[in-house]
Motif scaffolding. Structure first.
Motif, short mmCIF file in Angstrom:
data_model
loop_
_atom_site.label_atom_id
_atom_site.label_comp_id
_atom_site.label_asym_id
_atom_site.label_seq_id
_atom_site.Cartn_x
_atom_site.Cartn_y
_atom_site.Cartn_z
N ALA A 66 0.83 -1.21 0.00
CA ALA A 66 0.00 0.00 0.00
C ALA A 66 0.86 1.26 0.00
O ALA A 66 0.52 2.27 -0.63
N PHE A 67 2.00 1.19 0.69
CA PHE A 67 2.86 2.37 0.78
C PHE A 67 3.63 2.58 -0.51
O PHE A 67 3.67 3.70 -1.05
N THR A 68 4.26 1.54 -1.03
CA THR A 68 5.08 1.71 -2.24
C THR A 68 4.23 2.06 -3.44
O THR A 68 4.60 2.91 -4.26
N VAL A 69 3.07 1.42 -3.58
CA VAL A 69 2.17 1.77 -4.68
C VAL A 69 1.68 3.21 -4.51
O VAL A 69 1.57 3.97 -5.47
N GLY A 70 1.41 3.56 -3.25
CA GLY A 70 0.94 4.91 -2.98
C GLY A 70 1.94 5.99 -3.34
O GLY A 70 1.56 7.09 -3.75
N PHE A 122 -3.54 10.51 1.40
CA PHE A 122 -2.48 10.27 2.36
C PHE A 122 -2.95 9.41 3.52
O PHE A 122 -2.26 8.48 3.95
N SER A 123 -4.11 9.72 4.07
CA SER A 123 -4.60 8.94 5.20
C SER A 123 -4.83 7.49 4.81
O SER A 123 -4.59 6.58 5.59
N PHE A 124 -5.29 7.25 3.59
CA PHE A 124 -5.54 5.88 3.12
C PHE A 124 -4.23 5.10 3.05
O PHE A 124 -4.14 3.96 3.53
N ILE A 125 -3.21 5.71 2.48
CA ILE A 125 -1.92 5.02 2.33
C ILE A 125 -1.28 4.77 3.69
O ILE A 125 -0.78 3.68 3.98
N LEU A 126 -1.31 5.77 4.58
CA LEU A 126 -0.63 5.64 5.86
C LEU A 126 -1.39 4.76 6.85
O LEU A 126 -0.88 4.48 7.93
N ALA A 127 -2.58 4.35 6.49
CA ALA A 127 -3.28 3.41 7.36
C ALA A 127 -2.54 2.09 7.46
O ALA A 127 -2.73 1.33 8.42
N ALA A 128 -1.69 1.78 6.48
CA ALA A 128 -0.93 0.53 6.49
C ALA A 128 0.42 0.68 7.17
O ALA A 128 1.19 -0.28 7.24
N ASP A 144 2.91 1.31 10.40
CA ASP A 144 2.95 1.13 11.85
C ASP A 144 3.27 2.45 12.55
O ASP A 144 3.89 3.35 11.96
N ASP A 145 2.90 2.53 13.83
CA ASP A 145 3.10 3.77 14.58
C ASP A 145 4.56 4.20 14.63
O ASP A 145 4.87 5.39 14.55
N ASP A 146 5.48 3.22 14.77
CA ASP A 146 6.89 3.59 14.87
C ASP A 146 7.49 4.00 13.53
O ASP A 146 8.64 4.44 13.47
N GLU A 147 6.71 3.86 12.46
CA GLU A 147 7.19 4.25 11.13
C GLU A 147 6.58 5.55 10.64
O GLU A 147 6.90 6.01 9.54
N ILE A 148 5.70 6.15 11.45
CA ILE A 148 4.91 7.27 10.96
C ILE A 148 5.77 8.47 10.61
O ILE A 148 5.55 9.17 9.62
N GLY A 149 6.83 8.74 11.41
CA GLY A 149 7.69 9.88 11.11
C GLY A 149 8.40 9.73 9.78
O GLY A 149 8.39 10.63 8.94
N SER A 150 9.01 8.58 9.57
CA SER A 150 9.72 8.32 8.32
C SER A 150 8.75 8.31 7.15
O SER A 150 9.02 8.87 6.09
N ALA A 151 7.58 7.66 7.33
CA ALA A 151 6.60 7.56 6.25
C ALA A 151 6.07 8.93 5.85
O ALA A 151 5.94 9.24 4.66
N SER A 152 5.77 9.78 6.83
CA SER A 152 5.26 11.12 6.53
C SER A 152 6.28 11.93 5.77
O SER A 152 5.94 12.64 4.82
N GLY A 153 7.55 11.82 6.17
CA GLY A 153 8.60 12.54 5.47
C GLY A 153 8.76 12.09 4.03
O GLY A 153 8.88 12.91 3.12
#
Length: 501
Positions: free
Chosen positions: A280-284, A398-404, A406-415
């Motif tokens: 979900a993240f890489t496709v997003g 963004f919210s749809f993609i980041l639903a997949a 994990d909490d400890d990855e949110i900072g890196s994922a958002s960046g």
């Protein structure tokens, strides 16, 4: 009396000034987002004042997005290490200073250099907002925070041309285009004073190691990609432009290898490797690049068409973007309030279809234009419908993609997502600007707009295809497989990513 900047203690829980923190975050980060598009209407004024050509204008707009996007992941990691409050204050001070330098730029080359600096400062500023709000809000209040924060920032970039047009048209104190940068000074200074006083102090984690090598690789790869796109049309696409784009692909590949080796060696990477194993993240990531490249590029072309093709003033061209902003607000409200939670990824498929419908309407509106009697009302229906479709996607993507995530990855994922969005926008400015000017330089402005709509349609079709690879519901993949819905807890990444739009 206790210093409010120390934040909550045993007798002050929750922190009494927390809503003032939200106000400061909104003001400071809207400054950042506005500056991505506020100069869209400044083209003719820059040409008269500094002799800026089409390539210079593309660099003034796209260069900011380039350094912003290339530095966002690094900015987030610096906040982790040195403290988000400290990096927020540094970023805000640097952004305000860079705005002043842009306002006093003596020539187009200096303005481009200062815009690159401004984007770098924004990359230090923008990633800190999410962490600061998470540190000071919790529970139902956090839901309210992002219900306010997200839509306001979502419109920040869209209304940039409207505000820019007002400032240039007003020609306050004879400043012309320089006022679009000077407006940041009083706002930035006020936000800096309030933030220094009321944003709680919290030490960073000095055990975090910042991957400077990875940051340099990302920045170099981004520059190698955007430079030929901005310059290629002007130079006739010589060999170096193709070699540069090929080198950018190699640069991104080297970054991926370097990140894996860093993890294998037990050192912290710039991007959490687990993110790239989430479909979900890489496709997003691809979807975000396609969508925002088309949206920002088309918005630029609309403004250029009105100013160069129909001789609108900066103020009139700014108002010409208002139907897009209104449509985006309507689409976002409908998507966020009624559709996203009920129909899942279908909202991401309905949105681009509505945009395509708006583009088709706009195509026929352009065909029937009478240059002598043209007014903005001639194209309002198509622009508004396209805006509704864009708003439906922005509210959920963004919210749809980041639903997949994990909490400890949110900072890196958002960046990473913010960086892809910004770089995608920079590429969109370069591609759409080249497509439009290729016809506009011969006087065929309508033909240039038509070509831009064809490119946008191609990007929307590609985006639509990508959405079928996303999970059907915006929730963690493990829970999808188990058929269990996630609990609506505070800190849910699907809720928090509204701010990045």
């Amino acid at each position: 009396m206790r210093d409010p900047s120390l934040g909550p203690d045993e007798t002050t829980d929750p922190y009494r000034w927390r809503w003032l923190i939200l106000a400061v975050m909104i003001v400071a980060e809207i400054m950042d987002l506005l500056d991505a598009s506020i100069v869209n209407v400044a083209g003719p004024d820059l040409e008269k004042s500094l002799g800026a050509g089409s390539v210079g204008l593309q660099w003034v707009i796209g260069g900011y997005a380039l350094t912003l996007g290339a530095g966002l992941v690094l900015g987030g990691r610096l906040g982790d290490r040195y403290g988000r409050r400290r990096m927020f204050l540094i970023g805000l001070a640097a952004f305000t200073t860079a705005s002043l330098l842009c306002a006093i730029a003596p020539d187009i080359e200096s303005l481009i250099a200062f815009r690159l600096l401004q984007g770098t400062a924004g990359a230090m500023l923008l990633p800190q907002g999410l962490g600061l709000l998470r540190e000071n809000f919790s529970g139902p209040e956090l839901t309210k925070v992002f219900a306010i924060f997200g839509p306001v920032l979502g419109l920040g970039g869209i209304i940039g041309p409207v505000l820019g047009g007002f400032l240039i048209e007003g020609d306050f104190f004879g400043l012309g285009w320089r006022s679009v940068f000077l407006i940041n000074l009083p706002i930035g200074i006020a936000a800096l004073i309030v933030a220094a006083k009321f944003v709680p102090k919290k030490a960073g984690d000095r055990t975090v190691r910042v991957d400077l090598t990875g940051a340099v690789l990302v920045m170099a790869a981004c520059a190698l990609l955007v430079l030929p796109l901005n310059q290629g049309q002007e130079d006739g696409w010589p060999l170096w432009t193709w070699l540069s784009m090929a080198a950018s692909v190699i640069g991104f590949a080297l970054f991926a290898v370097q990140q894996r080796r860093r993890v294998a060696a037990g050192r912290e990477p710039l991007v959490t490797p687990g993110l790239l194993r989430k479909p979900a993240f890489t496709v997003g990531l691809g979807g975000i690049a396609l969508f925002f490249g088309g949206l920002i590029g088309t918005q630029l072309v609309l403004t250029l068409f009105l100013q160069l093709g129909r001789h609108f003033t900066a103020g009139e061209a700014g108002l010409g973007n208002l139907p897009l902003a209104v449509g985006t607000a309507i689409g976002g409200a409908v998507s966020g309030a009624f559709l996203a939670d009920r129909i899942g990824r279908k909202v991401l498929q309905i949105g681009p279809l509505v945009q395509l419908g708006g583009a088709a309407v706009l195509w026929f509106e352009l065909d029937g234009l009478d240059a002598a009697s043209f007014s903005i009302w001639d194209i309002v229906p198509g622009v508004t419908v396209a805006g509704v479709g864009a708003g439906m996607v922005i509210a959920a993507l963004f919210s749809f993609i980041l639903a997949a995530v994990d909490d400890d990855e949110i900072g890196s994922a958002s960046g990473v997502l913010s960086a892809v969005q910004a770089v995608g926008g920079s590429i969109g400015v370069a591609v759409f600007g080249s497509v439009f000017f290729a016809r506009a330089e011969t006087g065929d402005f309508t033909g240039g707009f038509h070509r831009a709509l064809i490119v946008q349609a191609g990007l929307l079709v590609a985006f639509l295809a990508i959405t079928f690879l996303l999970p059907k519901k915006g929730r963690p993949e493990e829970q999808q497989h188990q058929g269990v819905a996630p609990e609506p807890v505070a800190g849910d990444p699907g809720m928090e990513r509204h701010l990045a739009v």
